[in-house]
Each structure stands twice: as C-alpha cells, then as structure tokens.
Design a protein around this motif. Structure first.
Motif, PDB file in Angstrom:
ATOM      1  N   VAL A   1       3.027  14.060   3.013  1.00  0.00           N
ATOM      2  CA  VAL A   1       1.754  14.315   2.466  1.00  0.00           C
ATOM      3  C   VAL A   1       0.818  13.570   3.583  1.00  0.00           C
ATOM      4  N   TYR A   2       1.078  12.563   4.333  1.00  0.00           N
ATOM      5  CA  TYR A   2       0.130  11.831   5.204  1.00  0.00           C
ATOM      6  C   TYR A   2       0.968  11.804   6.555  1.00  0.00           C
ATOM      7  N   SER A   3       0.258  11.879   7.784  1.00  0.00           N
ATOM      8  CA  SER A   3       1.043  11.650   8.800  1.00  0.00           C
ATOM      9  C   SER A   3       1.288  10.051   9.147  1.00  0.00           C
ATOM     10  N   LEU A   4       2.182   9.683   9.969  1.00  0.00           N
ATOM     11  CA  LEU A   4       2.211   8.201  10.037  1.00  0.00           C
ATOM     12  C   LEU A   4       1.059   7.775  10.841  1.00  0.00           C
ATOM     13  N   ASP A   5       0.176   8.347  11.739  1.00  0.00           N
ATOM     14  CA  ASP A   5      -0.813   8.091  12.282  1.00  0.00           C
ATOM     15  C   ASP A   5      -1.850   7.701  11.242  1.00  0.00           C
ATOM     16  N   GLU A   6      -1.825   8.587  10.355  1.00  0.00           N
ATOM     17  CA  GLU A   6      -2.860   8.506   8.925  1.00  0.00           C
ATOM     18  C   GLU A   6      -2.473   7.292   8.348  1.00  0.00           C
ATOM     19  N   LEU A   7      -1.364   6.975   7.959  1.00  0.00           N
ATOM     20  CA  LEU A   7      -0.855   5.726   7.090  1.00  0.00           C
ATOM     21  C   LEU A   7      -1.194   4.315   8.146  1.00  0.00           C
TER      22      LEU A   7
ATOM     23  N   LEU B   1       0.907  -1.102   0.000  1.00  0.00           N
ATOM     24  CA  LEU B   1       0.112  -0.073   0.013  1.00  0.00           C
ATOM     25  C   LEU B   1       1.103   1.388   0.032  1.00  0.00           C
ATOM     26  N   LEU B   2       2.042   1.456   0.859  1.00  0.00           N
ATOM     27  CA  LEU B   2       2.836   2.609   0.899  1.00  0.00           C
ATOM     28  C   LEU B   2       3.060   2.876  -0.593  1.00  0.00           C
ATOM     29  N   GLU B   3       3.731   2.027  -1.305  1.00  0.00           N
ATOM     30  CA  GLU B   3       4.118   2.229  -2.860  1.00  0.00           C
ATOM     31  C   GLU B   3       3.025   2.880  -3.569  1.00  0.00           C
ATOM     32  N   LYS B   4       1.841   2.492  -3.449  1.00  0.00           N
ATOM     33  CA  LYS B   4       0.829   3.099  -4.061  1.00  0.00           C
ATOM     34  C   LYS B   4       0.439   4.852  -3.583  1.00  0.00           C
ATOM     35  N   TYR B   5       0.585   4.831  -2.007  1.00  0.00           N
ATOM     36  CA  TYR B   5       0.440   6.286  -1.733  1.00  0.00           C
ATOM     37  C   TYR B   5       1.598   7.360  -1.910  1.00  0.00           C
ATOM     38  N   GLN B   6       2.719   6.458  -2.325  1.00  0.00           N
ATOM     39  CA  GLN B   6       3.949   7.387  -2.792  1.00  0.00           C
ATOM     40  C   GLN B   6       3.684   7.846  -4.070  1.00  0.00           C
ATOM     41  N   ALA B   7       3.568   6.843  -4.985  1.00  0.00           N
ATOM     42  CA  ALA B   7       3.270   6.941  -6.482  1.00  0.00           C
ATOM     43  C   ALA B   7       2.112   7.912  -6.757  1.00  0.00           C
ATOM     44  N   TRP B   8       0.997   7.855  -5.868  1.00  0.00           N
ATOM     45  CA  TRP B   8      -0.044   8.641  -6.615  1.00  0.00           C
ATOM     46  C   TRP B   8      -0.454   9.937  -5.781  1.00  0.00           C
ATOM     47  N   SER B   9       0.556  10.381  -4.795  1.00  0.00           N
ATOM     48  CA  SER B   9       0.113  11.574  -4.184  1.00  0.00           C
ATOM     49  C   SER B   9       1.131  12.656  -4.789  1.00  0.00           C
ATOM     50  N   ASP B  10       0.638  14.056  -4.209  1.00  0.00           N
ATOM     51  CA  ASP B  10       1.274  14.974  -4.717  1.00  0.00           C
ATOM     52  C   ASP B  10       2.482  15.418  -3.692  1.00  0.00           C
ATOM     53  N   GLY B  11       3.389  14.639  -3.930  1.00  0.00           N
ATOM     54  CA  GLY B  11       4.626  14.811  -2.820  1.00  0.00           C
ATOM     55  C   GLY B  11       5.114  13.461  -2.134  1.00  0.00           C
TER      56      GLY B  11
END
Length: 361
Positions: free
Chosen positions: A261-267, A246-256
């Motif tokens: 972009v996201y807090s560690l708690d959110e992830l 999942l982290l790969e997708k948050y990195q590739a698909w987010s603006d930054g």
C-alpha cells in the motif's frame, strides 16, 4: 505567524543511522503478523531507513509546500498552506500515527476548489509539544485560533481518526464558524457513552464490533490511554521500537499489505518525522489527555458528511451516525483503509468536493 522551513540537523540524522545500525533484535520467531509486527517486514523497513532512504530529498520535496508556524494561546502550531487564496477555507486534521503528510497526495486534487490549511496537531510533527493536558476540546480551540490567526473566520473542517474527535469538538464549541464537517469516522467516545436501553439494533451491532476490535486490536490504545510515559521511553530511545509500533498499525489498518500500500520511502518519512521532532512520546500522551478530558456531547447540527473506507477500524451505520450528527452525505467507499487520503486520495478528494458543493447549493 512565522514562515518555516524544515531543516533537520545533520547530527540528528547521523545519530539515527547509528542507532539503527546498533539495534538489538529479539530472537527471531516465524509468525507473520499474528504475534505483532512481522520480523521480515520490519527488517525490510529498517534496512531501507538505515540505507537507501534519502531524507534530504524528502525534505526538499516537503519544503516546496508553504509551511508556517503560528503562535496560538502559548503554543506554536505548524501548518501547511496550499490551494487557492480566497477560495473556501478548509481545515484538514490528521490522526495517529501519521501527520500533515496524510494529505500530501490529495493537495493537488483539492487545490483549485479550496484554500487548504493542514496543521500538525499540537504534540505532533513540527508543532510544539504541550506541557499541559491537550485533548480534543483544547486541540479544537487551538485550531480554531489558528484559523483566526490565518484570517479565516468561517471554514470547512475534515477530520480522520483522532482528527474526527478534534473536528467534532471544534464544531460543537465554535458552530457559527464551521461551514460543514467532513468526517472519516465516528468518534469512539459516542458509542461508549450510549446507554444500552437507548441503543437500536444498528447501535448494538456496531458496539459489538467495537468490543471485538478492542479485545483483538485495541491493546495499543489502552496502553496509550493509561501509561503513555512507559511506552514513550521505548519510542524516543529506539528507532526500531518506533518502527515496530507504527508499522503494526499501518499493516492492520490498511487495505492490503502495508509494504504494498505504501512505498518504503513513505513509511520512512513518517518514521523520520516522528523521530527527528521527538513527538512519538507526546503523540501517545494525547490518548491519556483524551481519556481524561471533558468532551462536548451535544448533537452536531452543522451539516456533516461521513465518508468511510471498508478497511477502516470501525465503520458506522448511517442510522448510528445520524444519532449524533446532522448527516447530509454518507459515503461507503469500495476500497481503502484507515489512512484514506493517503491510500485513496482521488476517492477521498472527490467526496470532499462533492460534499461542500452540496451544502453550498
């Protein structure tokens, strides 16, 4: 309809920490993100998940929302209800890999104008895991049934990612019930079915970008469309595997950078919900069901808004969107990525309000 409170057994949380502590890492490679999930970023997330992250605090915050589970055609669907009773009902449909919490930051920005219904797609989060194929059309019917059960015969719809396709199919199958359709992106099945002879220059440019994206970033979707159960074994057994996927997708698909972009708690909240509900596997099976579904392909004549963020997967030109949708509003945001309401809740919520004000006028 049943009131619902999130209450994860402590044994499940203890087991999660044990599994995180026993993770067997691959040999370390210095690679950044070019070979997949960054080892450094994953270590940061896993260390927070296994250590400081407080699920019980998150659980308490989420339980401040009004959760229900509703029986619809042999499945029980989880939904959050928020906003102003009696205002325009608005169904918000999430995508992958996220859930109802995609919209958490936007709820207070919409609450005065709408009665919000935010479901977990069947097979995600606190909804039932289907035992029969449940692609976009079937999911759209189930969510229409959810709205009926909650007393909403006519309502607006927003969808992003796979939620765009579900929203599109719901609108095509129940057009008299949908006031307006607000899309975060144009469903990919549309360009894939377009005959080359019918394509305009805009269409061809968009399809070329789609082909390039599939070659460089689309391996996950091909695997989930063809062999989801193989992947499900890893995602259901190893929280580190789930985190890496999942982290790969948050990195590739987010603006930054994802960790900015996201807090560690959110992830960790995203990961925990997938883990404790055991829906990582059923969520990827959705892609197989989608690939083997019969979809409605008529033009959507319900008033439609297309609101795209620049770092989303494949923003479409307006002329191409108008081929398949009655586009009444078309917005290109100055910043933001695939998880728009999560990344840029104010920009996104303002556009939703403006669209429904426009079609009401």
């Amino acid at each position: 309809m049943h009131p619902f409170t999130i209450d994860i057994p402590q044994a499940d949380l203890d087991d999660l920490r044990v599994r995180l502590a026993r993770t067997r890492r691959p040999p370390r490679v210095e690679h950044g993100w070019d070979r997949g999930t960054s080892s450094d970023a994953l270590e940061t997330v896993l260390a927070h998940w296994a250590g400081p992250y407080d699920w019980r605090a998150t659980e308490a915050r989420l339980n401040a929302l009004d959760h229900v589970r509703v029986d619809v055609d042999s499945l029980t669907i989880h939904a959050v209800r928020a906003g102003t009773p009696g205002a325009t009902p608005l169904l918000l449909i999430h995508g992958w890999p996220d859930g109802f919490f995609r919209f958490e930051k936007a709820i207070p920005l919409l609450a005065d104008r709408f009665e919000l219904i935010i479901p977990s797609i069947p097979g995600y989060g606190f909804s039932d895991r289907p035992t029969d194929p449940t692609g976009p059309a079937r999911s759209g019917d189930l969510l229409a049934g959810l709205m009926t059960a909650l007393g909403h015969e006519r309502f607006g719809v927003h969808g992003g990612d796979i939620g765009s396709t579900i929203g599109e199919q719901l609108t095509l199958r129940h057009p008299d019930r949908v006031l307006g359709l607000h899309l975060g992106d144009i469903p990919f099945h549309r360009p894939r079915a377009l005959a080359p002879a019918d394509a305009t220059d805009d269409d061809r440019e968009w399809m070329a970008r789609l082909l390039s994206w599939e070659q460089t970033e689309g391996a996950y979707a091909r695997l989930q469309r063809t062999k989801p159960q193989t992947l499900a074994v890893a995602l259901e057994d190893s929280p580190a595997a789930l985190g890496a996927w999942l982290l790969e997708k948050y990195q590739a698909w987010s603006d930054g950078d994802a960790l900015d972009v996201y807090s560690l708690d959110e992830l960790c909240t995203v990961l925990t919900i997938y883990w404790v509900t055991r829906t990582a596997g059923s969520s990827v099976h959705y892609y197989f069901d989608n690939a083997h579904s019969e979809l409605e392909t008529a033009r959507v004549e319900v008033p439609t808004a297309v609101a795209q963020f620049p770092r989303d997967l494949l923003p479409a030109p307006r002329s191409t969107a108008e081929r398949w949708f009655r586009v009444e509003r078309f917005t290109e945001f100055p910043r933001g990525g695939h998880f728009g309401p999560w990344e840029q809740p104010k920009l996104w919520a303002d556009d939703v309000v403006a669209f429904f004000d426009q079609i009401r006028a």
